[in-house]
Design an enzyme around this catalytic site. Structure first.
Site, PDB file in Angstrom:
ATOM      1  N   GLU A 117       0.754  -1.567  -0.352  1.00  0.00           N
ATOM      2  CA  GLU A 117       0.247  -0.410  -0.016  1.00  0.00           C
ATOM      3  C   GLU A 117       1.103   1.110   0.434  1.00  0.00           C
ATOM      4  OE1 GLU A 117      -2.783  -0.123   3.289  1.00  0.00           O
ATOM      5  OE2 GLU A 117      -3.213  -2.168   1.562  1.00  0.00           O
ATOM      6  N   GLU A 159      -3.747  -9.515  -0.565  1.00  0.00           N
ATOM      7  CA  GLU A 159      -4.258  -9.189   0.865  1.00  0.00           C
ATOM      8  C   GLU A 159      -6.328  -9.170   0.264  1.00  0.00           C
ATOM      9  OE1 GLU A 159      -2.268  -5.566   3.482  1.00  0.00           O
ATOM     10  OE2 GLU A 159      -4.516  -5.173   3.929  1.00  0.00           O
TER      11      GLU A 159
END
Length: 815
Positions: free
Chosen positions: A446, A527
């Site tokens: 991220e 994820e």
């Protein structure tokens, strides 16, 4: 000081993204009497007899500094987990409200006079964080990143014989916030002292590739690196032999015409040696048969081919891992999904200093419910964790960073990224590329540098990717991208085209849509939520190679409100109790017939979500509800059965409430609305009309006793071996009482110690390093370590108005 002989090496595999052979890393006990080395490297496990001071200590790097009053302890050690919890601690909820600051470690030691003339290195597997190391007052260097392994050459500043040496380490995580989860503090992984001859094989010296694999034969290419730190040149040769998983000779002949090469190495120079050997009828490494071979390299001077100067053993597995744009992932030609979970590095009550047996216990639990892959979120793990994945047959996504130049916290790694990313990435890949478990690298999670308005993310990522390709061209590189559409990742010429395998966090529909528009791309979920829909996206799309659930186990930190100290949406809680979603995932991922009953309650507002309900319902494995009757005087419970079987029948007090077949989508749970009635709720699961699994829940009565259960009957006298002893409050019939909260106190006799207690309660701020614990859902656990190589350990549990309970374990010598 324990003498060990460490075997280490590398592996480089066939070109492309089909990685076939990868080495491992292990530590094996050597002969105690080896002061003259006899041609072998010596590795001392350097964990014992340190002195620790919590706080800054001016001048503590000096060898004559007075540390007599410092606390004596062994490492690995995480001082932050000792607490106390405090809502005003600067780590905040992200760091579980645990303390931060400066910590000092000092170790006094002597070296045999016979070691003089050798090279001596100190190796740290992980120090949290911003460490600086001194030997006898001489600074060896600094490492800001707490997750990497590193070593220093001590030789030029050492004393030999009776004169002592002092190793000093300063760790500083006082600037907060510095992490989005609990990071720990101190020398929290193992330390080794390595002594070698001046001419020696390098750290992680062997790198093994397999140019060819077939059922009949595998060709093994071994690349070794030798450094001459002596004062004169010489001619040297490296001879390598292969051993099969049983330790028997495996490669009796050289491949082709290549023989052992001889090279002249001048002082201060390094030489590389390459050899090709063959393994007949190779035993492949796979999830069910994690076979590990050994490549034993011996370094000789050409004028003495009888006595080796150095030796190193690299463990490797013969296997082919491949990502394909159309068919996803395959191992040894067998197509499969990576059924993965994300794991943070903490061990609950033990903090960041996690004994290996804790990871073994966790991985065994994950494997039982069908998990076959691990993502090391969001940093390199301890090296022994990867050893364990090699031996147990797990696939691993090895992740490097949680941020690059754009920080997520004021004091996180972005402050050091430009100066350190290359060193940290290089050290990590040189250490980790040996492991057959690793099938893909993630360069980041991220990442804030990835932005639709500029190409900064691309400019930062490409050098990382290229270094990874250079050091290990056998594995693909991905990035765990969040909200790719928003950040322009999927546009033509965008960031997605730079990744070998396109990774995305959540929003599976976007990832699948991108692949449909670009069928030449390889894709993976890096994820993922626990939702059924997200599983179906993976299951029903052949190109979708795998997913990694957030998370496998509950962990400390990432809380937004006091007193919540951890994240509790794992498949298991901190002490290893399965959560309802764990059983749900087992019904989708495991082939072993199973059924499990739960009560489902709707999403609720929680301490860290005061304005928004949680995304998913909560599941409770009990038939002792506390929901009051509604306005109609009814108490109707939603009961769900997670099962992978053809049919499930539900019975309440032996009265059938109906049989439900496998749902059309092969994923939805079987659900009943059940008016509550005390007694026994029972599920019977059948395949082809034959009962193959059952599960029941019983209404609990009043607390009557404590049931103790240990996961280990024998405890080795070894830091890495601990036992979890579960203490469950039960009624007179042995039914767990979920609302029992009276504290349980543990006592111990014999050669053992209670090192921590925990109940997995995400809102408890009680200390872990104590002997009393308040049950959560009627359960808590004591973590026990042996303190001697033999004897009987007896643990006693007591609680108000309940009889004492005991369990025994045998202390044993370290293996």
């Amino acid at each position: 000081m324990h003498r060990f002989q460490r075997h280490a090496g590398f592996v480089l595999l066939a070109a492309g993204w089909a990685s076939a052979v990868i080495c491992g890393y292990t530590v094996a006990r050597a002969a105690e009497n080896a002061a003259d080395h006899k041609g072998w490297r010596e590795v001392d496990l350097f964990d014992a007899d340190w002195r620790f001071y919590k706080g800054d200590a001016k001048g503590a790097e000096a060898p004559d500094f007075d540390d007599a009053n410092w606390r004596k302890l062994d490492v690995p050690h995480d001082w932050s987990i000792e607490g106390p919890f405090d809502k005003d601690n600067p780590t905040g909820g992200a760091g579980a409200f645990l303390p931060a600051g400066v910590g000092w470690y000092r170790k006094h030691f002597t070296l045999p006079a016979a070691d003089k003339g050798h090279r001596v290195f100190i190796e740290f597997d992980g120090v949290m964080a911003n460490s600086e190391v001194w030997i006898n007052g001489h600074s060896l260097g600094k490492r800001p990143f707490g997750y990497v392994s590193f070593r220093y050459d001590l030789t030029d500043h050492l004393n030999f014989g009776d004169k002592p040496n002092v190793l000093a380490v300063r760790c500083d995580n006082s600037q907060q916030p510095a992490s989005r989860w609990y990071a720990g503090a101190g020398i929290y992984r193992h330390v080794h002292l390595e002594t070698v001859n001046p001419v020696h094989l390098d750290l992680w010296p062997q790198y093994v590739t397999t140019p060819k694999i077939s059922a009949d034969e595998a060709t093994i290419h071994v690349h070794s690196t030798v450094t001459n730190q002596s004062d004169r040149p010489g001619e040297f040769v490296v001879e390598t032999n292969l051993l099969d998983p049983e330790g028997k000779p495996a490669g009796p002949k050289m491949a082709g015409e290549i023989n052992y090469p001889v090279k002249k190495i001048s002082p201060g120079e390094t030489a590389e040696f390459d050899q090709d050997l063959t393994v007949p009828k190779p035993q492949l490494w796979d999830l069910d048969h994690p076979n590990l071979y050994s490549a034993v390299a011996k370094l000789f001077a050409t004028d003495n081919r009888e006595t080796p100067i150095d030796s190193s053993t690299a463990l490797f597995g013969i296997r082919e891992a491949k990502f394909d744009a159309a068919t996803g992932f395959s191992l040894n030609g067998k197509n499969m999904k990576l059924l993965g979970v994300c794991l943070h590095h903490d061990g609950g009550a033990l903090g960041a200093a996690v004994p290996l047996s804790v990871w073994q216990r966790r991985l065994e639990a994950l494997k039982q419910i069908g998990v076959n892959a691990i993502r090391t979120s969001h940093n390199p793990p301890a090296p022994e964790f990867l050893d364990l994945c090699d031996r147990m047959g797990f696939l691993v996504m090895d992740e490097m960073f949680d941020c690059w130049t754009a920080g997520k916290n004021k004091f996180d790694y972005h402050l050091y990224f430009n100066d350190w990313w290359k060193t940290d990435t290089t050290d990590t890949l040189l250490r980790d590329r040996d492991h057959p478990c690793i099938v893909i690298y993630s360069a980041g999670n991220e990442i804030g540098d990835i932005n639709a308005n500029n190409d900064k993310g691309s400019r930062v990522f490409v050098p990382i990717r290229d270094v990874m390709h250079q050091l290990d061209p056998t594995r693909p590189v991905t990035v765990a991208v969040l909200q790719p559409n928003q950040h322009g990742v999927y546009v033509k010429g965008g960031f997605a085209e730079l990744m070998d395998v396109v990774g995305q966090n959540y929003r599976e529909n976007e990832l699948v849509a991108y692949h449909q528009a670009n069928p030449q791309t390889k894709i993976i979920g890096t994820e993922n939520h626990h939702d059924m829909g997200e599983w179906i996206y993976l299951r029903d799309n052949p190109a979708y190679s795998g997913q990694f659930l957030w998370t496998g186990f509950d962990y400390l930190g990432e809380s937004k409100a006091w007193p919540k100290i951890g994240y509790n949406w794992g498949l298991f809680d901190r002490i290893g109790t399965p959560n309802g979603i764990g059983y749900q995932r087992q019904s989708w991922w495991s082939d072993v017939p199973m059924v499990h009953l739960v009560r489902r309650e709707p999403p609720q507002r929680t301490a860290d979500r005061p304005n928004n309900a949680e995304r998913l319902p909560r599941f409770y494995s009990d038939w002792s509800p506390h929901v009051a009757a509604d306005e109609h005087g009814e108490n109707v419970q939603t009961v769900e059965a997670f099962s992978n079987c053809d049919t499930v029948e539900l019975l309440l007090n032996d009265k059938s409430l109906g049989v439900k077949p496998r749902p059309a989508d092969n994923a939805s749970p079987r659900e009943w609305k059940v008016p509550f009635e005390p007694g026994t709720l029972r599920a019977i699961a059948s395949n082809d009309g034959k009962v193959v699994a059952t599960h029941e829940l019983r209404t609990a009565g009043k607390p009557a006793k404590i049931a103790l259960e240990t996961d280990r009957k024998e405890l080795a006298d070894d830091w890495d071996d601990v036992a979890f002893v579960g203490a469950t409050v039960v009624d007179e019939n042995g039914t767990p009482v979920p609302d029992a909260t009276e504290p349980i106190k543990f006592g111990i006799s014999g050669p053992g110690a209670v090192v921590a207690v925990d109940a997995g309660d995400p809102t408890s701020t009680a200390p872990f390093q104590t002997v009393e614990c308040r049950p959560f859902h009627g359960l808590c656990a004591a973590i026990v370590r042996s303190t001697a190589p033999k004897g009987e350990i007896t643990l006693t549990a007591t609680s108000a108005d309940l009889p004492a309970a005991t369990v025994t374990m045998a202390a044993a010598a370290a293996k």
